[in-house]
Write a protein that holds these residues in place. Sequence first.
Motif, PDB file in Angstrom:
ATOM      1  N   TYR A 122       4.400  18.938  -4.036  1.00  0.00           N
ATOM      2  CA  TYR A 122       4.030  17.574  -4.398  1.00  0.00           C
ATOM      3  C   TYR A 122       3.130  17.608  -5.634  1.00  0.00           C
ATOM      4  CZ  TYR A 122       5.777  16.180   0.156  1.00  0.00           C
ATOM      5  OH  TYR A 122       6.582  15.953   1.234  1.00  0.00           O
ATOM      6  N   GLY A 123       3.459  16.813  -6.610  1.00  0.00           N
ATOM      7  CA  GLY A 123       2.633  16.710  -7.799  1.00  0.00           C
ATOM      8  C   GLY A 123       2.795  17.851  -8.773  1.00  0.00           C
ATOM      9  N   VAL A 124       3.596  18.854  -8.443  1.00  0.00           N
ATOM     10  CA  VAL A 124       3.796  19.993  -9.350  1.00  0.00           C
ATOM     11  C   VAL A 124       5.078  19.748 -10.130  1.00  0.00           C
ATOM     12  CG1 VAL A 124       4.050  22.488  -9.549  1.00  0.00           C
ATOM     13  CG2 VAL A 124       2.615  21.524  -7.758  1.00  0.00           C
ATOM     14  N   VAL A 125       4.929  19.180 -11.305  1.00  0.00           N
ATOM     15  CA  VAL A 125       6.075  18.894 -12.156  1.00  0.00           C
ATOM     16  C   VAL A 125       5.763  19.342 -13.574  1.00  0.00           C
ATOM     17  CG1 VAL A 125       6.780  16.892 -10.778  1.00  0.00           C
ATOM     18  CG2 VAL A 125       5.278  16.571 -12.739  1.00  0.00           C
ATOM     19  N   GLY A 126       6.797  19.620 -14.321  1.00  0.00           N
ATOM     20  CA  GLY A 126       6.624  19.926 -15.728  1.00  0.00           C
ATOM     21  C   GLY A 126       6.566  18.638 -16.533  1.00  0.00           C
ATOM     22  N   VAL A 127       5.927  18.719 -17.703  1.00  0.00           N
ATOM     23  CA  VAL A 127       5.858  17.572 -18.610  1.00  0.00           C
ATOM     24  C   VAL A 127       6.557  17.968 -19.902  1.00  0.00           C
ATOM     25  CG1 VAL A 127       4.361  15.915 -19.778  1.00  0.00           C
ATOM     26  CG2 VAL A 127       3.650  16.884 -17.582  1.00  0.00           C
ATOM     27  N   ARG A 128       7.590  17.237 -20.240  1.00  0.00           N
ATOM     28  CA  ARG A 128       8.413  17.606 -21.395  1.00  0.00           C
ATOM     29  C   ARG A 128       7.659  17.429 -22.707  1.00  0.00           C
ATOM     30  NH1 ARG A 128      13.524  18.426 -21.088  1.00  0.00           N
ATOM     31  NH2 ARG A 128      13.699  17.218 -19.158  1.00  0.00           N
TER      32      ARG A 128
ATOM     33  N   TYR B 151      -0.657   4.362 -17.292  1.00  0.00           N
ATOM     34  CA  TYR B 151      -1.108   5.628 -16.708  1.00  0.00           C
ATOM     35  C   TYR B 151      -0.818   5.670 -15.212  1.00  0.00           C
ATOM     36  CZ  TYR B 151      -4.089   9.369 -15.024  1.00  0.00           C
ATOM     37  OH  TYR B 151      -4.542  10.504 -14.388  1.00  0.00           O
ATOM     38  N   ALA B 152      -1.042   4.569 -14.517  1.00  0.00           N
ATOM     39  CA  ALA B 152      -0.786   4.523 -13.074  1.00  0.00           C
ATOM     40  C   ALA B 152       0.699   4.753 -12.780  1.00  0.00           C
ATOM     41  CB  ALA B 152      -1.234   3.181 -12.506  1.00  0.00           C
ATOM     42  N   LYS B 153       1.577   4.169 -13.585  1.00  0.00           N
ATOM     43  CA  LYS B 153       3.012   4.388 -13.404  1.00  0.00           C
ATOM     44  C   LYS B 153       3.362   5.859 -13.616  1.00  0.00           C
ATOM     45  CE  LYS B 153       4.539  -0.271 -14.709  1.00  0.00           C
ATOM     46  NZ  LYS B 153       5.277  -1.079 -15.727  1.00  0.00           N
TER      47      LYS B 153
ATOM     48  N   LYS C 290       2.384   7.831 -10.525  1.00  0.00           N
ATOM     49  CA  LYS C 290       3.321   7.597  -9.419  1.00  0.00           C
ATOM     50  C   LYS C 290       4.621   8.356  -9.649  1.00  0.00           C
ATOM     51  CE  LYS C 290       1.374   3.186  -7.989  1.00  0.00           C
ATOM     52  NZ  LYS C 290       1.552   1.722  -7.834  1.00  0.00           N
ATOM     53  N   HIS C 291       5.012   8.486 -10.912  1.00  0.00           N
ATOM     54  CA  HIS C 291       6.201   9.270 -11.233  1.00  0.00           C
ATOM     55  C   HIS C 291       5.960  10.743 -10.921  1.00  0.00           C
ATOM     56  CE1 HIS C 291       9.593  10.114 -14.395  1.00  0.00           C
ATOM     57  NE2 HIS C 291       9.908  10.496 -13.176  1.00  0.00           N
TER      58      HIS C 291
END
Length: 253
Positions: A99-105, A155-157, A160-161
């Motif tokens: 959860y919350g571990v995603v890459g940022v392009r 930022y909030a959106k 949530k993403h």
Amino acid sequence: PPSSTTTQQKNSKQAVGDHVAINEHYRNRILSESTVESLRRIGGPSPPTTTNLLISPTPSRDSLSRAESSTYNAVHKLVTTGVLERISYEHSGPKSFHYGVVGVRNLGNTCFLNSSIQCLSNTIPLTDYFLGYDYKKEINKNNVLGTSGELVTSYAKLMKHVWLGNDSVINPSKFKRKLEQFAPQFAGGHQQDAQELLAYLLDGIHEDLNRVVHKPYVEDIEGDGTKDEADAMVSWQRYLQRNKSVVVDVFQG
């Protein structure tokens, strides 16, 4: 009796061992209590003051994303689950999902933006706030120093993403366009300074959520160095007359 050096060495080894082998219940308790305390300072509703705020079972993403407003416990479980999985990753091996571990392009050479997003995303009390509370109720649209809530909403959106979405890599282009609208110095795909971005972003979020609707005029304290502690207290009190937000609660003071 053992020498003080030997005792210190044993204590140091024991501390390292405790850090590596610390049981999951104790980790949960530390993170839960610290986040509960931070949210209590924010002024939002808090769960009962208990140390048994465990993160199991894990809430489903679908149930959270469908809910218009999540409960504190559900959101806190989601956020701390991701953090705890990373803490124990090297000891328990890879997991199927974090959860919350995603890459940022990268959008060019925008690692300054990616690293800043990751840092703020992993600031647990701030993420708890945006996922679990109706932050829109605190938007100050009359603040000339803010963005009428546009920056904080974007930022909030994004958060949530990161935490509720199903993507392993996210594209922050929408957030970056909104950022550029109010801070053209960050436009384009060139490298920028991460500290400057964080300073601007936190200040922008703060002003968008500033609970002080009508800021009074206050004079700065001009200390002479003879009573720094007293001057600092007065300065802080005057600062709070004009600035109150989740950013102040979590990052300042």
